[in-house]
Scaffold this active site. Structure first.
Site, PDB file in Angstrom:
ATOM      1  N   HIS A 209      43.142  46.369  35.498  1.00 28.29           N
ATOM      2  CA  HIS A 209      43.719  45.215  35.387  1.00 28.29           C
ATOM      3  C   HIS A 209      44.871  44.816  34.834  1.00 28.29           C
ATOM      4  O   HIS A 209      45.416  44.349  35.173  1.00 28.29           O
ATOM      5  CB  HIS A 209      43.079  44.404  36.371  1.00 28.29           C
ATOM      6  CG  HIS A 209      42.615  43.618  34.606  1.00 28.29           C
ATOM      7  ND1 HIS A 209      41.810  44.068  34.207  1.00 28.29           N
ATOM      8  CD2 HIS A 209      43.124  42.357  33.973  1.00 28.29           C
ATOM      9  CE1 HIS A 209      41.237  43.559  33.348  1.00 28.29           C
ATOM     10  NE2 HIS A 209      42.414  42.789  32.549  1.00 28.29           N
TER      11      HIS A 209
HETATM   12  C1  UD1 Z   1      44.603  38.019  32.962  1.00 27.30           C
HETATM   13  C2  UD1 Z   1      44.599  37.984  31.571  1.00 27.30           C
HETATM   14  C3  UD1 Z   1      43.954  38.978  30.574  1.00 27.30           C
HETATM   15  C4  UD1 Z   1      42.597  39.133  31.537  1.00 27.30           C
HETATM   16  C5  UD1 Z   1      42.413  39.157  33.129  1.00 27.30           C
HETATM   17  C6  UD1 Z   1      41.086  38.641  33.488  1.00 27.30           C
HETATM   18  C7  UD1 Z   1      46.219  36.833  30.474  1.00 27.30           C
HETATM   19  C8  UD1 Z   1      47.973  37.051  29.052  1.00 27.30           C
HETATM   20  N1  UD1 Z   1      45.848  37.926  30.767  1.00 27.30           N
HETATM   21  O1  UD1 Z   1      45.020  38.725  33.281  1.00 27.30           O
HETATM   22  O2  UD1 Z   1      44.166  39.093  29.437  1.00 27.30           O
HETATM   23  O3  UD1 Z   1      42.014  40.398  31.096  1.00 27.30           O
HETATM   24  O4  UD1 Z   1      42.946  37.700  32.844  1.00 27.30           O
HETATM   25  O5  UD1 Z   1      40.805  39.529  34.726  1.00 27.30           O
HETATM   26  O6  UD1 Z   1      45.876  36.263  30.376  1.00 27.30           O
HETATM   27  N2  UD1 Z   1      46.302  36.620  41.178  1.00 27.30           N
HETATM   28  C9  UD1 Z   1      45.967  36.601  42.642  1.00 27.30           C
HETATM   29  N3  UD1 Z   1      44.527  35.629  42.369  1.00 27.30           N
HETATM   30  C10 UD1 Z   1      43.640  34.777  40.879  1.00 27.30           C
HETATM   31  C11 UD1 Z   1      44.429  35.265  39.960  1.00 27.30           C
HETATM   32  C12 UD1 Z   1      45.168  35.884  40.302  1.00 27.30           C
HETATM   33  O7  UD1 Z   1      45.444  37.020  43.759  1.00 27.30           O
HETATM   34  O8  UD1 Z   1      43.072  34.308  41.407  1.00 27.30           O
HETATM   35  C13 UD1 Z   1      46.818  37.812  41.786  1.00 27.30           C
HETATM   36  C14 UD1 Z   1      48.469  37.120  41.471  1.00 27.30           C
HETATM   37  O9  UD1 Z   1      49.772  37.847  42.056  1.00 27.30           O
HETATM   38  C15 UD1 Z   1      49.057  37.232  39.128  1.00 27.30           C
HETATM   39  C16 UD1 Z   1      48.440  38.536  39.926  1.00 27.30           C
HETATM   40  O10 UD1 Z   1      46.936  38.411  39.702  1.00 27.30           O
HETATM   41  O11 UD1 Z   1      50.128  37.125  39.114  1.00 27.30           O
HETATM   42  C17 UD1 Z   1      47.994  38.374  37.199  1.00 27.30           C
HETATM   43  O12 UD1 Z   1      47.291  36.621  36.976  1.00 27.30           O
HETATM   44  P1  UD1 Z   1      47.364  36.558  35.961  1.00 27.30           P
HETATM   45  O13 UD1 Z   1      46.055  35.900  35.353  1.00 27.30           O
HETATM   46  O14 UD1 Z   1      48.449  36.729  35.685  1.00 27.30           O
HETATM   47  O15 UD1 Z   1      46.981  37.815  35.452  1.00 27.30           O
HETATM   48  P2  UD1 Z   1      45.244  38.796  35.391  1.00 27.30           P
HETATM   49  O16 UD1 Z   1      45.847  40.299  34.936  1.00 27.30           O
HETATM   50  O17 UD1 Z   1      44.658  38.237  35.912  1.00 27.30           O
HETATM   51  N1  UDP Z   2      33.659  41.290  36.574  1.00 29.71           N
HETATM   52  C1  UDP Z   2      32.680  40.987  37.845  1.00 29.71           C
HETATM   53  N2  UDP Z   2      33.316  40.957  39.372  1.00 29.71           N
HETATM   54  C2  UDP Z   2      34.264  42.672  39.281  1.00 29.71           C
HETATM   55  C3  UDP Z   2      34.580  43.480  38.189  1.00 29.71           C
HETATM   56  C4  UDP Z   2      34.851  42.749  37.329  1.00 29.71           C
HETATM   57  O1  UDP Z   2      32.332  40.086  37.784  1.00 29.71           O
HETATM   58  O2  UDP Z   2      34.293  42.823  40.239  1.00 29.71           O
HETATM   59  C5  UDP Z   2      32.958  40.937  35.344  1.00 29.71           C
HETATM   60  C6  UDP Z   2      33.029  42.059  33.912  1.00 29.71           C
HETATM   61  O3  UDP Z   2      31.549  42.503  34.555  1.00 29.71           O
HETATM   62  C7  UDP Z   2      33.722  41.213  33.847  1.00 29.71           C
HETATM   63  C8  UDP Z   2      33.439  40.876  33.936  1.00 29.71           C
HETATM   64  O4  UDP Z   2      34.606  40.550  34.261  1.00 29.71           O
HETATM   65  O5  UDP Z   2      32.356  40.583  32.686  1.00 29.71           O
HETATM   66  C9  UDP Z   2      35.229  41.703  33.138  1.00 29.71           C
HETATM   67  O6  UDP Z   2      36.642  40.719  33.508  1.00 29.71           O
HETATM   68  P1  UDP Z   2      38.184  41.785  33.319  1.00 29.71           P
HETATM   69  O7  UDP Z   2      38.106  43.251  33.218  1.00 29.71           O
HETATM   70  O8  UDP Z   2      38.752  40.935  34.061  1.00 29.71           O
HETATM   71  O9  UDP Z   2      38.346  40.768  31.379  1.00 29.71           O
HETATM   72  P2  UDP Z   2      38.985  41.890  30.753  1.00 29.71           P
HETATM   73  O10 UDP Z   2      37.199  41.731  29.991  1.00 29.71           O
HETATM   74  O11 UDP Z   2      40.045  42.855  30.411  1.00 29.71           O
HETATM   75  O12 UDP Z   2      39.896  40.565  29.562  1.00 29.71           O
END
Ligand code: UD1
Ligand code: UDP
Length: 440
Positions: A209
């Site tokens: 992601h």
């Molecule tokens: C965010 C964090 C990242 C973290 C990740 C965990 C920042 C800058 N980024 O990235 O560090 O690793 O979360 O997963 O804070 N969206 C949905 N549903 C949701 C949430 C998001 O559809 O519930 C979609 C939207 O299109 C959105 C995109 O995902 O624009 C990105 O979401 P965003 O929260 O901006 O960043 P992440 O990539 O999730």
């Molecule tokens: N995770 C989960 N379900 C999923 C994918 C990830 O529960 O389908 C959990 C995973 O166990 C880990 C966390 O989500 O603890 C990681 O989150 P993510 O990769 O979104 O964010 P990051 O750690 O890169 O910030």
């Protein structure tokens, strides 16, 4: 004492859950504030359920958007709540926009901040997370740091050792506690039951992601071309919503989904995901948390990045950086699958993230600071202490504590001839080079 926790995304809920539970267990007054950055049930609510923590007291509901908009809305919402609630300390976790917003607001309101998972550095300033974590560290009062290596990063940036607490990572607390529950319960997620994961072998769990991967078409194409050739594996891909959108925009979703050995499923709950991970032969990921979970669960990890703020996993031997490089992905994945000695070496890598007591250590440190009045942030009334910075080569048996008492000083850096060390109280300094601040 009142503790406020700010969280907003899936990994923050997972990693703060052990601390929230520990605060509750001790009967300390606490509020939990959700920024609403993640809002889908499967990215947020399900984790409160799986990790058995109460629903948040507040949800600011910022939703998705650009960094500036998201962070600005968070700051506004967080400020309004904190002005009312007046907590003694606010906890933020990791490196998301919630951490940036929470840290800035608290710094302006003179509220103490505890940064959980402080000190990580990828040294890649194009990552939004690198900026967020650095700013949070500048604003924080207490630093809860997973490893000595991350603590050394903070020392190198000039932070005083007094406020650095090496606690391990709460991801281990969560893993140890919930894997057992997950194993007893079995898979509950329909998509995983339908796939009959229990009967599969050669499972490769894939997550990605990271903006620098999934928003860049060339990188996504490279990764997909490697996945196509890994047809000996059963690839399970719980897809992050961001990734789903970009794969669809690039017209690549169907191409990947149509491969017989690739199973794309919606994001899955924590218990199901832990169970899936623990049954995997290999993890392919760009997730931060998953690099830590892999080494905790003894599963070899290949990380789809060119750098990592978790270098301990690589030096320990449990994680290999493969970038978005097709050849590197294929070569290492095939080796893990076919060379059992290689795979065993990766599985046996020692977990650098502690014993699963990070939450206890964190709350212990907060309670101690509260009792000692150290959470109060006020302008200094004393005339500035004067001290001089010195360097010394130590050639006698003397611990850090003994040296500091004898010299009325505070050791800053320790070099053992090869690398920087963290000056724990009991470290014997013989043979080491140190820098220290000596009070006049
Ligand atoms: C965010 C964090 C990242 C973290 C990740 C965990 C920042 C800058 N980024 O990235 O560090 O690793 O979360 O997963 O804070 N969206 C949905 N549903 C949701 C949430 C998001 O559809 O519930 C979609 C939207 O299109 C959105 C995109 O995902 O624009 C990105 O979401 P965003 O929260 O901006 O960043 P992440 O990539 O999730
Ligand atoms: N995770 C989960 N379900 C999923 C994918 C990830 O529960 O389908 C959990 C995973 O166990 C880990 C966390 O989500 O603890 C990681 O989150 P993510 O990769 O979104 O964010 P990051 O750690 O890169 O910030």
């Amino acid at each position: 004492m009142k503790i406020a926790t700010i969280l907003g995304t899936r990994p923050e809920i997972i990693k703060m859950a052990p601390i929230i539970a520990e605060i509750n267990k001790r009967g300390i007054n606490q509020i939990v504030l959700h920024t609403g950055q993640h809002y889908d049930k499967e990215m947020s609510d399900n984790f409160f359920r799986d990790l058995e923590i109460p629903a948040p007291d507040y949800n600011i509901q910022v939703g998705s958007g650009t960094h500036g908009r998201q962070t600005g809305l968070m700051m506004k919402g967080i400020e309004e709540i904190l002005v009312e609630e007046k907590p003694d300390i606010v906890l933020v976790q990791g490196d998301t926009n919630a951490v940036l917003a929470g840290a800035l607001v608290c710094a302006k309101l003179h509220i103490a901040i505890g940064h959980v998972e402080a000190g990580l550095r990828s040294f890649d300033v194009t990552m939004p997370e690198e900026i967020n974590r650095r700013v949070a560290d500048v604003c924080s009062l207490m630093y809860f740091i997973p490893t000595e290596e991350s603590a050394v990063n903070l020392l190198a940036e000039g932070f005083s050792r007094k406020n650095l607490f090496i606690t391990g990572n709460t991801v281990v607390d969560a893993c140890f506690r919930h894997l057992e529950i997950a194993e007893k319960r079995g898979f509950e997620e329909e998509s995983l039951k339908t796939l009959d994961i229990d009967s599969m072998d050669n499972i490769l769990t894939l997550t990605m992601h990271r903006a620098e991967n999934v928003d860049v078409e060339e990188r996504v194409r490279n990764i997909i071309s490697a996945l196509k050739e890994l047809s000996d594996m059963n690839i399970i891909f719980p897809i992050h919503p961001r990734t789903k959108h970009t794969l669809e925009n690039f017209g690549l979703f169907d191409e990947l989904n149509n491969l017989d050995h690739v199973h794309i499923v919606r994001p899955i709950g924590y218990l199901d995901f832990l169970l899936l991970t623990s049954k995997s032969t290999l993890i392919l990921t760009d997730s931060g948390g998953l690099q830590e979970e892999a080494i905790t669960l003894d599963i070899p990890a290949l990380t789809l990045r060119y750098n990592t703020e978790r270098p301990e996993t690589v030096t320990a031997g449990g994680n290999i950086l493969v970038g978005a490089n097709k050849d590197a992905i294929l070569e290492n994945a095939n080796r893990i699958l076919n060379d059992s000695e290689f795979a065993d070496r990766m599985k046996n890598a020692v977990n650098p993230y502690g014993q699963g007591d990070a939450a206890v250590k964190t709350v212990d440190a907060i309670e101690k600071y509260y009792r000692e009045g150290n959470l109060n942030i006020a302008a200094p009334e004393d005339i500035m202490d004067s001290f001089s910075r010195k360097m010394a080569k130590i050639d006698i048996d003397i611990t850090v504590r003994e040296f500091e008492e004898a010299e009325n000083g505070l050791i800053h850096m320790v070099f053992d001839g090869e690398k920087m060390r963290f000056p724990t109280d009991e470290l014997n300094l013989k043979g080491m080079m140190i820098t220290y601040d000596k009070r006049e």
